[in-house]
Design a protein around this motif. Structure first.
Motif, PDB file in Angstrom:
ATOM      1  N   ASP A   1      -3.277 -34.418 -42.173  1.00 10.16           N
ATOM      2  CA  ASP A   1      -4.068 -33.861 -41.075  1.00 10.16           C
ATOM      3  C   ASP A   1      -3.599 -34.378 -39.720  1.00 10.16           C
ATOM      4  OD1 ASP A   1      -4.832 -36.475 -41.238  1.00 10.16           O
ATOM      5  OD2 ASP A   1      -6.994 -36.072 -41.177  1.00 10.16           O
ATOM      6  N   SER A   2      -2.412 -35.022 -39.688  1.00 13.15           N
ATOM      7  CA  SER A   2      -1.931 -35.544 -38.415  1.00 13.15           C
ATOM      8  C   SER A   2      -1.279 -34.465 -37.554  1.00 13.15           C
ATOM      9  CB  SER A   2      -0.920 -36.672 -38.663  1.00 13.15           C
ATOM     10  OG  SER A   2      -1.541 -37.764 -39.270  1.00 13.15           O
ATOM     11  N   PHE A   3      -0.726 -33.401 -38.193  1.00 17.04           N
ATOM     12  CA  PHE A   3      -0.003 -32.375 -37.454  1.00 17.04           C
ATOM     13  C   PHE A   3      -0.637 -31.011 -37.704  1.00 17.04           C
ATOM     14  CE2 PHE A   3       3.048 -35.758 -38.268  1.00 17.04           C
ATOM     15  CZ  PHE A   3       3.601 -35.944 -37.009  1.00 17.04           C
ATOM     16  N   SER A   4      -0.542 -30.173 -36.696  1.00 21.18           N
ATOM     17  CA  SER A   4      -1.026 -28.802 -36.822  1.00 21.18           C
ATOM     18  C   SER A   4       0.122 -27.812 -37.014  1.00 21.18           C
ATOM     19  CB  SER A   4      -1.839 -28.418 -35.574  1.00 21.18           C
ATOM     20  OG  SER A   4      -1.025 -28.499 -34.415  1.00 21.18           O
TER      21      SER A   4
ATOM     22  N   GLY B   1       6.930 -32.124 -34.899  1.00 20.00           N
ATOM     23  CA  GLY B   1       5.565 -31.929 -35.388  1.00 20.00           C
ATOM     24  C   GLY B   1       4.596 -31.914 -34.223  1.00 20.00           C
ATOM     25  N   ARG B   2       3.774 -30.886 -34.158  1.00 20.66           N
ATOM     26  CA  ARG B   2       2.774 -30.804 -33.091  1.00 20.66           C
ATOM     27  C   ARG B   2       1.523 -31.537 -33.573  1.00 20.66           C
ATOM     28  NH1 ARG B   2       3.685 -27.459 -29.222  1.00 20.66           N
ATOM     29  NH2 ARG B   2       4.839 -26.003 -30.550  1.00 20.66           N
ATOM     30  N   LEU B   3       1.166 -32.585 -32.842  1.00 23.79           N
ATOM     31  CA  LEU B   3       0.046 -33.426 -33.266  1.00 23.79           C
ATOM     32  C   LEU B   3      -1.252 -32.631 -33.306  1.00 23.79           C
ATOM     33  CD1 LEU B   3       0.722 -36.767 -31.384  1.00 23.79           C
ATOM     34  CD2 LEU B   3       0.797 -36.373 -33.837  1.00 23.79           C
ATOM     35  N   ASN B   4      -2.049 -32.885 -34.329  1.00 29.40           N
ATOM     36  CA  ASN B   4      -3.363 -32.265 -34.467  1.00 29.40           C
ATOM     37  C   ASN B   4      -4.356 -33.082 -33.646  1.00 29.40           C
ATOM     38  OD1 ASN B   4      -5.717 -31.048 -35.199  1.00 29.40           O
ATOM     39  ND2 ASN B   4      -5.431 -31.287 -37.400  1.00 29.40           N
ATOM     40  N   LEU B   5      -4.642 -32.631 -32.429  1.00 31.01           N
ATOM     41  CA  LEU B   5      -5.514 -33.392 -31.525  1.00 31.01           C
ATOM     42  C   LEU B   5      -6.955 -33.398 -32.000  1.00 31.01           C
ATOM     43  CD1 LEU B   5      -4.057 -32.444 -28.038  1.00 31.01           C
ATOM     44  CD2 LEU B   5      -3.548 -34.389 -29.487  1.00 31.01           C
ATOM     45  N   ASN B   6      -7.306 -32.505 -32.933  1.00 33.01           N
ATOM     46  CA  ASN B   6      -8.664 -32.575 -33.493  1.00 33.01           C
ATOM     47  C   ASN B   6      -8.864 -33.895 -34.256  1.00 33.01           C
ATOM     48  OD1 ASN B   6      -9.459 -30.076 -32.487  1.00 33.01           O
ATOM     49  ND2 ASN B   6      -8.677 -28.982 -34.276  1.00 33.01           N
TER      50      ASN B   6
END
Length: 838
Positions: A125-128, A216-221
């Protein structure tokens, strides 16, 4: 009586009264009712308010630091997850390389790689989003198909990502979406500004060249959840991140509608973005007075703030202030009322006593005060009334005491003999109990020996244990003339049992003696001890700590005389020491068992870790050697040389894994050296070859100053290589830029090797930690981290070869590590050299 009265000499005039006792007491009561209350309340409110402020500020600092560490750990974990995407079998890595190595990768390969990336994306769940782009900036593969074949040349992370792994700090990214509108001929475009952060790692070919980038685009949620409010935040507490680029808030706040384009400002935001760590009282971005803490997170170039409204934090202080003011007023009024009552209560009997004393001065001894007060004044009046009667009574008592002294003198010899016997018997009992370490056996032996020695009706020992509700009195051992008693059949004794001698001794910590149980009206008798006529309870004390109660029962009234009580007190003191010895012995046994279990768990962990790490590393080495041997196709000399370096580095890494097992063997003295002739020149060349790979791509110059024709020495080739490589890698690790120099020369019938760097250095206060196991210096923790085993193991290896290792360093001045090894003439015995004790 009348003649004596008339012949009383004249008395001097009495002094005049300037102020009466009543007026003085009224004044004092007024002062004591108001002044102390006001002083105490003022001081208490000041201290409580300051304490509340300090506590709230410390709480915010703790929360800010904890959240910052969570964010940094999350970023580190995210980097590792991105790297793990490339930790795939060679066949799949070839497919990933082909998506960026070819100008037009086929659709089947792209679909396959997209599926691999999507599987990796779904497992965390670290990356979107995962995507791969070429050095020209074209995205070839993405888990978001709509982003494929787009260009990211203008993205801030594009240029840095082409050289090394990179974390792009949060920045604003514009997203344009197109929506078809049936009623309008043209489509409608919608532009949205979002906060974005990207982590990248290069994709290299077999020659080590960068042919593309995995991003990897970080999942800011997930980041938002890390900063979500907790119970300790109350109704107004919050944590948020602020970007250093535009002073915009990265994460949604608790109170304002989130808009990443708005620029915010406050003292806390400025301090955080100036890379400072601290806290204080200030006005936040909402214009509210808050207690805030701030810190800088370098990994994403952002400041983290934790804030709490000052009004809510100090709500308890304000409430206490209001309540205290009301309490002060009430206490002042009550003080005045009580003071007036006490004044009248004191002055009236004093005036009566004064009048009677004046009559007594004149010779009238017939008057009596007859005071009814139950106080010191009442007792004074009673003493005054009975003074003359007590004179005759005193003469009678004096005569009675003379007779008692004569009787005691007659029986003195007998009592001395009894006292000597009791002391000897108590000494014998004490000598026996000091050899027993089992506490249950100890207590039982004590009561049994005491009954037999002193011929008591029954003897018990109670253990006193501290519980949440107070002390608990537990009957631990008992005996009578018939032997050991089953203490479970006796009634339990509560601390509030009225008339209980044991409970009273436990509560007061004092000796309680009842030499006639029929005299106390509330004496608590045990139904299983009907013959008890006298009882004695002695607290078993160790310092100020109550360990238990020694309870003695006798069938004769008046049995417990002072001299016998003194003997039993001595015995109780010996029992206290013996009980403590037994407790310490039990604690030592428990501690030993815990230590043995901890050592077993550690050994199991080390064995498991070694297996889990060495298995995949051996597989990597084997596959690399397959390529070198030409099993997967012919390779040129340059490729073979590069693969050889990979094998060398992998073998070294495998040896480092064994360091964990080495340190365990070192601790027990079981690590052996395999002695052989070692060409020190070849060993240093191998280390230099590996060192070139360590400084590759870094602003560090690797220098060598090796004397030609160094002698052959006796030693363990692999262990010496491990020592030299460890010193060289440490020098590179702690040198951001500059030079690292490896020197070797013949010196003092041996070889002197030095590794000198221009790095961060070691502070003098940390010198003692350098060769300690699992210890890191302050600069080491801040710069590189590590396990703290390399240098301790190296020191053991050098000393096991009969050599010496030392260093010279200061903070900011670099470090120089020295190793001196004896020449071949000092050959060690082969295969039989344990490190410990040599």
């Amino acid at each position: 009586m009348s003649e004596e009265t008339t012949n009383i000499p004249a008395q001097p005039d009495q002094p005049a009264i300037r102020i009466s006792i009543g007026n003085a007491l009224n004044i004092y009561s007024l002062a004591l009712a108001i002044i102390p209350v006001l002083v105490v309340i003022s001081v208490a409110l000041g201290l409580f308010g300051q304490q509340a402020r300090d506590q709230a500020l410390n709480q915010m600092k703790f929360i800010a630091q904890a959240r910052a560490e969570e964010v940094e750990r999350w970023l580190e974990a995210s980097q590792l997850r991105l790297l793990s995407v490339l930790a795939l079998p060679e066949r799949q890595l070839v497919q990933i390389r082909s998506t960026v190595d070819n100008q037009r990768p086929n659709a089947e390969t792209i679909s396959l790689v997209r599926g691999l990336l999507q599987d990796q994306l779904n497992a965390q769940d670290s990356f979107s989003e995962f995507f791969i782009y070429t050095p020209s900036g074209r995205i070839n593969v993405s888990t978001n198909i709509s982003n494929e074949r787009t260009r990211i040349n203008e993205a801030p992370y594009f240029e840095p990502s082409l050289n090394a792994p990179y974390i792009q700090p949060a920045y604003l990214r514009t997203i344009t979406t197109t929506q078809e509108t049936p009623s309008i001929e043209s489509d409608t475009e919608t532009t949205t500004v979002v906060v974005d952060s990207v982590i990248t790692t290069p994709i290299t070919n077999l020659e080590g060249e960068i042919i593309g980038v995995l991003a990897g685009r970080l999942n800011l949620n997930t980041l938002n959840r890390l900063l979500a409010p907790i119970d300790a935040f109350g109704d107004t507490g919050e944590t948020y991140l602020v970007s250093s680029q535009k002073f915009n808030i990265i994460t949604p706040t608790r109170f304002t509608e989130y808009n990443p384009e708005i620029r915010y400002d406050s003292r806390g935001i400025r301090e955080a973005l100036f890379k400072r760590t601290g806290g204080g009282f200030y006005t936040n971005y909402r214009g509210e007075n808050v207690i805030g803490a701030y810190t800088w997170i370098d990994a994403i170039s952002a400041g983290l703030l934790a804030e709490f409204d000052e009004d809510e934090a100090l709500e308890a202080v304000n409430h206490v202030r209001d309540v205290s003011l009301v309490a002060a007023i009430v206490m002042a009024v009550l003080g005045l009322v009580v003071g007036r009552f006490v004044t009248r209560w004191l002055t009236r009997p004093i005036a009566r006593l004064t009048n009677i004393a004046q009559l007594a001065i004149k010779g009238d001894y017939t008057q009596r005060a007859r005071l009814k007060q139950v106080s010191e004044i009442g007792r004074l009046g009673f003493a005054f009334d009975t003074m003359l009667d007590n004179l005759v009574q005193s003469i009678r008592e004096r005569n009675a005491r003379i007779r008692e002294v004569m009787e005691l003198s007659a029986s003195l010899e007998t009592r001395v003999a009894e006292r000597t016997r009791d002391l000897r018997l108590a000494s014998d009992v004490s000598r026996q109990i000091t050899t027993i370490l089992d506490i249950n056996q100890l207590l039982q032996e004590v009561v049994k020996s005491t009954v037999e020695t002193f011929k008591f009706y029954a003897v018990f020992i109670f253990r006193v244990e501290q519980t949440d509700s107070g002390i608990e009195i537990i009957r631990a051992a008992g005996a009578n003339a018939n032997g050991v008693l089953d203490v479970t059949q006796y009634l339990p004794i509560n601390t509030d049992t009225a008339g209980s001698v044991v409970a009273q001794a436990a509560f007061t910590g004092q000796i309680v003696t009842v030499n006639d149980v029929t005299i106390p009206l509330d004496y608590f008798s045990d139904p299983l001890l009907p013959k008890t006529r006298a009882q004695l309870a002695i607290p078993i004390m160790l310092g100020t700590k109550l360990l238990g109660i020694f309870d003695f029962h006798a069938t004769q009234t008046g049995r417990f005389r002072p001299e016998e009580i003194s003997t039993l007190i001595t015995l109780a003191e010996q029992v206290a020491i013996a009980m403590r010895n037994a407790q310490l012995f039990s604690q030592a046994q428990a501690a030993q068992q815990e230590a043995e279990e901890a050592n077993r768990v550690k050994s199991q962990f080390l064995a498991n870790m070694s297996h889990e790490l060495r298995t995949p590393l051996n597989a990597i080495l084997n596959f690399t050697e397959f390529v070198m041997d030409g099993d997967l196709g012919e390779i040129n000399e340059e490729q073979e040389e590069t693969l050889q370096k990979v094998v060398s580095s992998g073998e070294h890494l495998l040896s480092l894994i064994n360091d964990i097992l080495d340190i365990t063997k070192i601790e027990v003295g079981m690590l052996e050296l395999f002695i052989e002739d070692v060409d020190i020149n070849q060993s240093l060349k191998a280390v230099i070859s590996t060192g070139k790979g360590l400084v590759k791509g870094k602003p560090i110059e690797l220098k060598t100053e090796i004397e030609e024709g160094l002698p052959i020495i006796s030693g363990d080739r692999r262990r010496l290589h491990q020592v030299f490589l460890n010193l060289l890698s440490n020098a590179v690790k702690f040198t951001p830029s500059g030079s690292v120099t490896l020197s070797a020369k013949r010196e003092e019938e041996g070889v002197h090797i030095t590794v000198k760097d221009t790095g961060v250095g070691i502070a003098p206060k940390d010198h003692a930690k350098v060769f300690e196991r699992f210890k890191q210096t302050e600069s080491g923790l801040r710069t590189a981290g590590g396990t703290g085993l390399g240098l301790p193991i190296s020191k053991h290896f050098v000393e096991a070869h009969g050599g010496r290792i030392w260093f010279e360093s200061d903070l900011g001045q670099g470090s120089t590590f020295h190793v001196w090894l004896p020449m071949k003439a000092e050959k060690l015995p082969e295969g039989d050299m344990a490190l410990e004790g040599k």
